[in-house]
Design a protein around this motif. Structure first.
Motif, mmCIF file in Angstrom:
data_model
loop_
_atom_site.group_PDB
_atom_site.id
_atom_site.type_symbol
_atom_site.label_atom_id
_atom_site.label_comp_id
_atom_site.label_asym_id
_atom_site.label_seq_id
_atom_site.Cartn_x
_atom_site.Cartn_y
_atom_site.Cartn_z
ATOM 1 N N ARG A 186 49.778 64.869 62.815
ATOM 2 C CA ARG A 186 50.792 65.900 62.609
ATOM 3 C C ARG A 186 50.351 66.792 61.462
ATOM 4 O O ARG A 186 49.489 66.437 60.668
ATOM 5 N N ARG A 187 50.928 67.944 61.412
ATOM 6 C CA ARG A 187 50.695 68.814 60.253
ATOM 7 C C ARG A 187 51.973 69.571 59.935
ATOM 8 O O ARG A 187 52.851 69.722 60.763
ATOM 9 N N ARG A 188 51.991 69.991 58.692
ATOM 10 C CA ARG A 188 53.221 70.605 58.198
ATOM 11 C C ARG A 188 53.051 72.111 58.144
ATOM 12 O O ARG A 188 52.038 72.626 57.667
ATOM 13 N N ASN A 199 53.567 67.907 65.877
ATOM 14 C CA ASN A 199 53.090 66.570 66.191
ATOM 15 C C ASN A 199 52.172 66.613 67.424
ATOM 16 O O ASN A 199 52.460 67.331 68.382
ATOM 17 N N TYR A 210 57.293 70.144 61.256
ATOM 18 C CA TYR A 210 56.066 69.411 61.549
ATOM 19 C C TYR A 210 55.629 69.631 62.993
ATOM 20 O O TYR A 210 56.454 69.620 63.918
ATOM 21 N N VAL A 254 60.669 66.043 59.432
ATOM 22 C CA VAL A 254 59.768 65.004 58.960
ATOM 23 C C VAL A 254 60.093 63.651 59.590
ATOM 24 O O VAL A 254 59.209 62.826 59.835
#
Lengths: 268, 1231
Positions: B160-162, B74, B72, B98
């Motif tokens: 956030r992104r994955r 952030n 992730y 995560v």
């Protein structure tokens, strides 16, 4: 595509046009008309000749009547052979209709079995069925059937009811395809050239190499004389079709596998 | 049974594998070095190299091993930069897992070993809980850690992104070295064993791998599963001594041998702790000679002691892993391997051959005899002299026969023929001469023939070696030819003779008889091994002693752990002659040995000749009287009938079927049910030509079937009758089905247009559509459709109009339709003779254990008087104990024991319990203060074996399948077929055509998440539903690019999770998971409590929640994704769109005039290009239906219908719906 069922149907519904004439030596009150009937190939003479008997009794006195028997060109007809076999055996080369002479006296005890009632036929038929199943499944199938199932089989034959007969007979014909089929092919080979009534031996549906046996294999093994040297294929195909059919017929009759297995490479 | 491999290592260290379907050992050519030992699972094989390191060979399958890694990114918002990577000191790492606790920058991800490769580069996941996010994939929140949303709000301070990347295991089908762990493993390894895959199904492909080091330490490999085949690390297992060898069974058995010869057993192995907890010591079988080898299976332990004796441990099971005592077995072996189904292989001490234990069944785990596997090795020429004769070169052991070894060549000839047991009939004129079938070998000089007659075969073989000098010649003996002349027509006598033969061989001096079963034995293992063994009391078999050690393979190790055979398997391992290929194949199935084309040819020929005969013999004589007049045929029987009036109950009735046929041969019939009503005799009847379907309903107490006519379908109230026995029921069903088909002129296999459906019992029905079925505005009413049953057992079926039909069983096995008909209880005339195969299915039965808490003893099985049964079904209304619960019907048999089921929805604790405040309530998987009751689910697997026109497509289990629908006259020759594996992978089948409906191989289509439903439309539009309930459209699918290029996410209808999709020509429909209220003006609640379901189909349906049917609006060729979902109907369980955009569904809660049915086939009326959603429903067969597919029906309706519709344009009120159902009272399926 023609199905097994179509073949079975055609075998079942095979009919032989027959002309019954009374033996001229019989004592009659007036002249007896010949009687014409379509006889089912898959049946026995006593089962289908009620009408014949009734017809001729009309012209005869009761005291002159003994057990009825049939004869074709001098040969007494064995009632315990299927009608189709009798025809193919004795009369396949004669002109249709098949001419049968009806006798009411001088019963040829040497040649024929007495048949006082139809229950004799039933006993004979059921014993053929049992014998065939003994060969095929060690009698398991026929022993698993109930009395009423046996009755249904017999009634189906007696009343010429294809569905009634086959609803039961199918059980005798079943075998698991995956376990190499059944044990032995029940069959009989009737030969005109032989004194013996018929040939019957143990014969497996599959050869030791694992190939399914054909009718050709069976004949080669059982009566090689019937096959010429230059290969059986032409020869058999040259044989009158009816000879082959009486064989098939009988195969069906003693509840052998459907004829397809035997005739596979023969015809294909 | 799928093809699997037996592995072995020869004394030179070469690895060979022998397929359960094959006949020769295949050399593993790419082995990097010599191996010492191998241990195989079904999906891979582990081995111990001569360098003492461990190698892994993962078998290539159509499913790649891929593993998703994710991290992730952030960010926090600040007023200056907006969102930026500058985080607060107290925040998580800028790149994290995560939870935020682990620092995980992209470059920190390394491939675990050189056997892996990256599939692509990192990318941002733009899918958030089934919803697409904005381009960048960010999800927003107020602060870490918190819940995230996909929309940015005023208070979103962090986001956030994955990032996702896949790695793929590339070392398939090769031996890859497992990298050593330098710190903890100073030792070289000396033994290896894998197993334990039955302990738990999660994660998929889990294995236990145990290894032994030279110093006698034992190590356990952690973390082996499907997506991590190599495992992650070694863990040392503490020991009470020094171990030399270890064996791990497929379940929870692990045994090891200590240096001093004692055995130790691992205890405490559970799904939570596959490593186990402690060791227990078991004394070795004989006190003076210790054990050197042990091998365990599911419930068996075999051991070898230092004097090479073989021992079998009695009483071993997972509750008592130590067993109870040793039994000495025959044979001298150096090692033993127990495989799947507890089958046993061993390596002979003296001859170093691989032996298979014959006759091992679940009731006789110790088996019967050892039999040497004599398959030739890859590239090794078969024995020249052996090839001339089947029986030569084959090791075979029967049972004890006290005869000395024959070593004299001359006496051998006589003896040989005697043993061959040629019985010549005493009547030479009739019996055909018993020529030995062309057998040159019989004249060859004879070598020694040791009589391999007993279990002590090995020792005999050994003793035989010592006498006489070895000869180059191989002896063979005429196979037994049995000829018997039966003069009187008496079958019993034949058998009697054969039976006598059994006894006579030894006692008589005269002509020798043979056992009838000898031939069977000689035909090969294929017939019936068990029978051969038990009956062959006098059979003798020739044993060929192969000359020279250089020809004879010397084996060092064998592993059958991955080899799935059982005592009924047909194995081709036991004969080495060259011509066996054709033989064994043809024996396997008689009907297969002749090609269908040939069959058709000669059958047609027979038929034509028969017709010719009929013409010749009968045509001119048609006017003759028939010898037997046709009459009525009646079949009667005593049955029970579920009476029509209340109170409904079973009453005894007379059941009669009258069949009559006219002179033209046309058949018709009437069914009568004679019953007493208030002392008065009455009857009920049904005409056979009005019966629309016969449904067998077998449960554990009654053998019933239901008879429907169109009127009865409208009433939702079939005639239900029960026969006394199952056999009787099938007799009636077979007879009535044939009569129904006959009266309607239906025969042979279903057409390509056929509509297929499946009941919740797994029974398969098929209906021939008439062209008027889809006519507008007057289609054939759905309740008049005639359905007939096809053999087999499936959960779903899909087809197209090219005749390609695939099905999926309850155990997710994929099946393809073979073009036959019948099977199951349809035998003989109602069944095709070809194309019928054995089919099996497996499902689980569940019961619940319920407990209540009390202050004294905590949770106990003592409930309150008002409580449910302490052992019950899911609803708690019915008592279901472990011993009292039977399989669903007599067709099913248990194949496992009761086990706690942890895969219940909502989680469970470690013992499988779920807690709640009271019954009935919603359960959760952890205990709180407020919970006073708990329950857990027990599962037991049962298996059904039947026959039908279906062939298995191994190996991948599927949950959904779809095949391209096409027009009636389509020129396409290969059809795209898509499927979803039980793991959720999307697969595309290549090479599916009308000639090869099974196709050739799977192509894996990558997805970011598991899928559950898929459908392909006429133009190649592929739609799919992911497990999270969102829809996807696959772009650019074309014949040139059969797998398409990428998935387009389609949002599901608001607040609904989709579960199934179906695509027709242009229309797309989907069904969602539950019918959360979609407002509808005419919706009424079902009040009538009585469902006919429990009578017919048990409680199965009561717990299924039907969903809503949605239609995709705005789909155009240029914009195939469409614009929005339109609600069509509720109470829908499944939808099937036809190639003409027909809409058929399985609906719930359909009201009839007498009863209500769940699981009903419904047809959408009024579907036209201008009105693709149609107007209203027409109700067909039900209830208890689970699946339908109309994708084969591409028959255009007659044109007249369209014209008249234009002319008259009748209002919808003149619908063809019968009165009883036009205003369904209380039905929730509405238009």
């Amino acid at each position: 595509m023609a199905d097994d069922k179509d073949v079975l149907r055609d075998v079942w519904f095979g009919r032989i046009p027959t002309c019954f004439t009374l033996n001229p030596d019989e004592v009659t009150e007036r002249e007896a008309e010949p009687y014409y009937l379509l006889l089912p190939r898959v049946s026995y003479l006593p089962l289908v000749t009620d009408k014949v008997k009734k017809h001729f009794l009309k012209v005869m006195r009761t005291e002159d009547v003994e057990e009825m028997w049939f004869e074709h060109e001098g040969t007494p007809l064995k009632w315990h052979y299927p009608i189709g076999v009798l025809f193919d055996f004795h009369a396949s080369n004669t002109v249709l209709p098949w001419s049968i002479t009806v006798h009411f006296k001088n019963f040829p005890d040497v040649d024929l079995l007495h048949c006082p009632t139809n229950s004799m036929v039933e006993a004979h038929f059921m014993s053929s069925i049992k014998e065939a199943d003994a060969l095929k499944h060690k009698s398991q199938v026929v022993n698993d059937m109930q009395k009423k199932d046996h009755k249904q089989l017999w009634m189906g034959l007696q009343n010429d009811k294809f569905d009634q007969f086959w609803a039961m007979n199918r059980k005798l014909m079943e075998y698991p395809t995956e376990e190499g089929g059944f044990r032995y092919i029940p069959f009989r080979i009737y030969q005109t050239t032989n004194d013996r009534p018929f040939i019957q031996r143990l014969f497996r549906p599959v050869s030791t190499e694992g190939n399914p046996h054909t009718l050709f294999d069976l004949l080669k093994e059982m009566c090689p004389d019937a096959l010429t040297k230059d290969g059986c294929l032409q020869h058999l195909l040259c044989l009158p079709w009816t000879s082959f059919m009486s064989l098939t017929l009988n195969l069906c009759f003693s509840s052998s596998p459907p004829p397809k297995v035997e005739s596979a490479s023969l015809l294909g | 049974m799928p093809v699997s491999l037996l592995w072995a290592v020869d004394v030179h260290g070469r690895v060979y594998s022998l397929s359960s379907a094959g006949q020769q050992w295949e050399l593993g050519r790419d082995a990097p070095m010599e191996f010492k030992r191998v241990t195989a699972a079904q999906q891979c094989c582990w081995s111990l190299g001569c360098d003492s390191s461990i190698y892994l060979n993962v078998f290539a399958s159509d499913l790649p091993v891929r593993y998703k890694v994710e991290t992730y990114e952030n960010q926090r918002w600040n007023p200056v930069d907006g969102f930026s990577e500058r985080l607060l000191p107290s925040d998580r790492w800028q790149w994290s897992d995560v939870t935020g606790l682990q620092h995980q920058p992209l470059h920190s991800f390394q491939l675990p070993s050189s056997s892996w490769e990256w599939e692509g580069d990192w990318y941002v996941d733009e899918n958030f809980e089934g919803e697409p996010t904005e381009k960048e994939g960010w999800t927003y929140s107020i602060d870490f850690p918190s819940t995230y949303t996909k929309d940015k709000k005023w208070n979103s301070c962090v986001r956030r992104r994955r990032w996702i990347r896949y790695r793929r295991y590339k070392a398939m089908d090769t031996w890859a070295k497992i990298p050593s762990q330098p710190m903890s493993l100073p030792d070289p390894f000396s033994d290896i064993s894998c197993g334990g895959w039955e302990i738990s199904e999660e994660p998929g492909g889990r294995l236990s791998l145990w290894v032994v080091s030279l110093q006698g330490k034992v190590w356990f490999r952690e973390g082996i599963c499907h997506h991590n085949p190599e495992g992650s690390s070694w863990e040392e297992v503490p020991l009470p001594g020094e171990v030399v060898q270890i064996s791990c069974g497929p379940g929870d058995l692990v045994w090891a041998v200590l240096w001093e010869g004692k055995l130790i057993v691992r205890e405490g192995i559970t799904r939570d702790c596959p490593r186990g907890l402690s060791w227990a010591v078991v004394e070795c079988p004989s006190p003076e000679v210790g054990a050197i080898h042990v091998s365990v299976g599911n419930g068996v332990v075999w051991a070898v002691t230092k004097d090479n004796k073989v021992w079998f441990r009695r009483g071993v099971n997972s509750h008592n892993p130590c067993g109870s005592g040793w039994i000495s077995m025959v044979g001298e072996m150096i090692m033993i391997s127990v495989g799947l189904h507890d089958q046993v292989w061993a390596i002979g001490c003296e001859d170093r051959a691989v032996y298979f234990r014959q006759g091992v069944t679940s009731s006789e785990l110790s088996g019967k005899t050892w039999r040497a596997i004599s398959a030739p090795r890859d590239g090794e020429r078969p024995h020249s002299s052996a090839s001339s004769q089947q029986s030569a070169g084959r090791f075979f052991s029967g049972e004890v026969q006290a005869q000395s070894v024959v070593s004299d060549a001359d006496s051998d000839v006589e003896k040989g023929s005697a043993d061959g047991a040629i019985f010549t009939t005493p009547e030479p004129s009739l019996g055909s001469p018993t020529e030995p079938p062309s057998n040159p070998a019989v004249d060859a000089p004879k070598a020694r023939i040791p009589k391999v007659t007993s279990d002590s075969f090995i020792s005999e073989l050994v003793s035989d070696r010592d006498q006489g000098k070895p000869s180059k010649d191989v002896l063979s003996v005429t196979p037994a030819v049995l000829e018997e002349e039966v003069i009187p027509a008496d079958g019993e006598e034949i058998l009697l003779c054969a039976g006598e033969a059994l006894l006579s061989t030894e006692s008589r001096g005269g002509p020798q008889w043979s056992n009838v079963d000898l031939e069977e034995a000689q035909t090969g293992a294929v017939l019936d091994l068990a029978e051969t063994c038990s009956l062959s009391s006098v059979t003798t078999f020739t044993l060929t002693v192969e000359d020279g050690a250089e020809e004879h393979p010397m084996w060092a190790w064998v592993s059958g752990e991955g080899c799935s055979v059982d005592s009924s398997s047909q194995l081709n391992w036991f004969s080495s002659s060259a011509n066996t290929t054709s033989v064994t194949q043809s024996v396997q199935s008689m009907s297969l040995s002749i090609s269908p084309a040939q069959t058709a040819a000669w059958r047609r020929q027979i038929f034509e000749q028969l017709s010719e005969r009929s013409r010749r013999e009968m045509d001119d004589f048609k006017h003759y009287e028939q010898a037997i007049e046709q009459s009525v045929w009646v079949k009667k029987g005593a049955m029970q009938w579920w009476r029509d009036w209340k109170p409904h109950k079973w009453i005894d009735v007379q059941f009669a079927f009258e069949q009559f046929s006219g002179p033209d041969g046309n058949k018709d019939g009437i069914l009568f049910i004679y019953y007493n009503y208030n002392e008065e005799k009455k009857y009920l009847h049904a005409f056979i030509n009005e019966v629309t379907i016969l449904v067998p309903v077998l449960n554990d107490s009654k053998h019933t079937f239901a008879i429907y006519t169109d009127e009865r379908t409208k009433q939702r109230w079939p005639i239900r009758v029960a026969a006394a026995t199952e056999l009787e029921m099938y007799d009636w069903l077979a007879l009535l089905s044939v009569s129904c088909c006959e009266s309607r002129g239906i025969q042979g296999p279903p057409s390509k247009q056929a509509i297929w459906s499946i009941t919740c019992k797994g029974d398969i029905f098929v209906s021939e559509p008439s062209p008027a079925l889809e006519a507008v505005p007057y289609p054939t009413p759905c309740d008049q459709m005639f359905w007939r049953q096809v053999g087999g057992h499936l959960r779903m079926v899909e087809c197209n109009s090219a005749g390609i039909v695939w099905g999926i069983g309850y155990d997710h096995t994929a099946w393809v339709y073979t073009g036959g008909y019948g099977g199951g209880f349809f035998q003989g005339l109602a069944s095709s003779t070809d194309n019928i195969y054995t089919q099996t299915d497996v499902k689980s039965v569940y019961i619940y254990e319920n407990q209540r808490w009390n202050p004294v003893s905590g949770y106990t099985s003592r409930g309150l008087p008002t409580d449910r049964y302490m052992w019950s079904n899911a609803s708690g209304l019915r008592e279901c104990t472990k011993t009292g619960t039977r399989p669903p019907s007599p067709h099913w048999t248990w194949i496992s024991d009761w086990a706690v089921d942890y895969s219940v929805s909502g989680s469970t604790d470690r013992e499988g319990w779920q807690y709640a405040a009271d019954f009935p309530a919603s359960f959760h998987g952890y205990k709180t203060m407020k919970d006073f009751v708990r329950r857990r689910r027990w599962a037991r697997k049962c298996k059904l074996t039947t026959t039908g026109p279906w062939q298995e497509i191994p190996p991948i289990p599927l949950i959904d399948v779809t095949v391209l629908p096409c027009g009636a006259q389509s020129s396409v020759d290969t059809f795209p077929l898509w499927a979803i594996s039980s793991k959720g992978d999307v697969l595309c089948r290549l090479g599916v055509s009308a000639q090869t409906p099974a196709g050739s191989s799977w192509l894996h289509v990558g997805t970011d998440q598991p899928f559950k439903s898929i459908s392909i439309g006429a133009a190649g539009q592929v739609w799919a539903i992911a497990r999270d309930g969102s829809a996807f459209h696959r772009g650019s699918v074309s014949p040139q690019n059969p797998a398409g290029d990428c998935w387009y996410h389609i949002p599901s209808p608001a607040k609904q999770k989709l579960k199934q999709v179906s695509v027709g020509r242009t229309s797309i429909c989907a069904v969602d998971e539950n019918g959360t209220n979609i407002s509808s003006p005419s919706r009424r609640v079902v009040h009538r409590g009585f469902l006919n379901v429990p009578v017919c189909f048990g409680v199965f349906l009561a717990f299924l929640c039907p969903g809503n049917l949605w239609y995709r609006q705005g789909v155009t060729p240029s914009y195939p994704q469409g614009s929005s979902w339109d609600h069509v109907s509720n109470n829908v369980r499944k939808v099937s769109m036809g190639p003409l955009d027909q809409i058929w569904i399985i609906a719930d809660k359909v009201q009839g005039s007498q009863s209500l049915s769940c699981g009903t086939v419904c047809h959408r009326l009024g579907v036209q290009p201008i009105e693709p959603k149609g107007q209203q429903w027409d109700y067909g067969i039900g209830g208890g239906w689970d699946h339908i597919t109309v994708r084969g029906n591409a028959m255009e309706p007659p044109r007249i219908g369209l014209l008249s519709q234009k002319d008259t344009a009748p209002p919808t009120s003149s619908s063809p719906l019968p009165v009883g159902i036009a205003e369904p009272n209380g039905t929730a399926v509405y238009s």
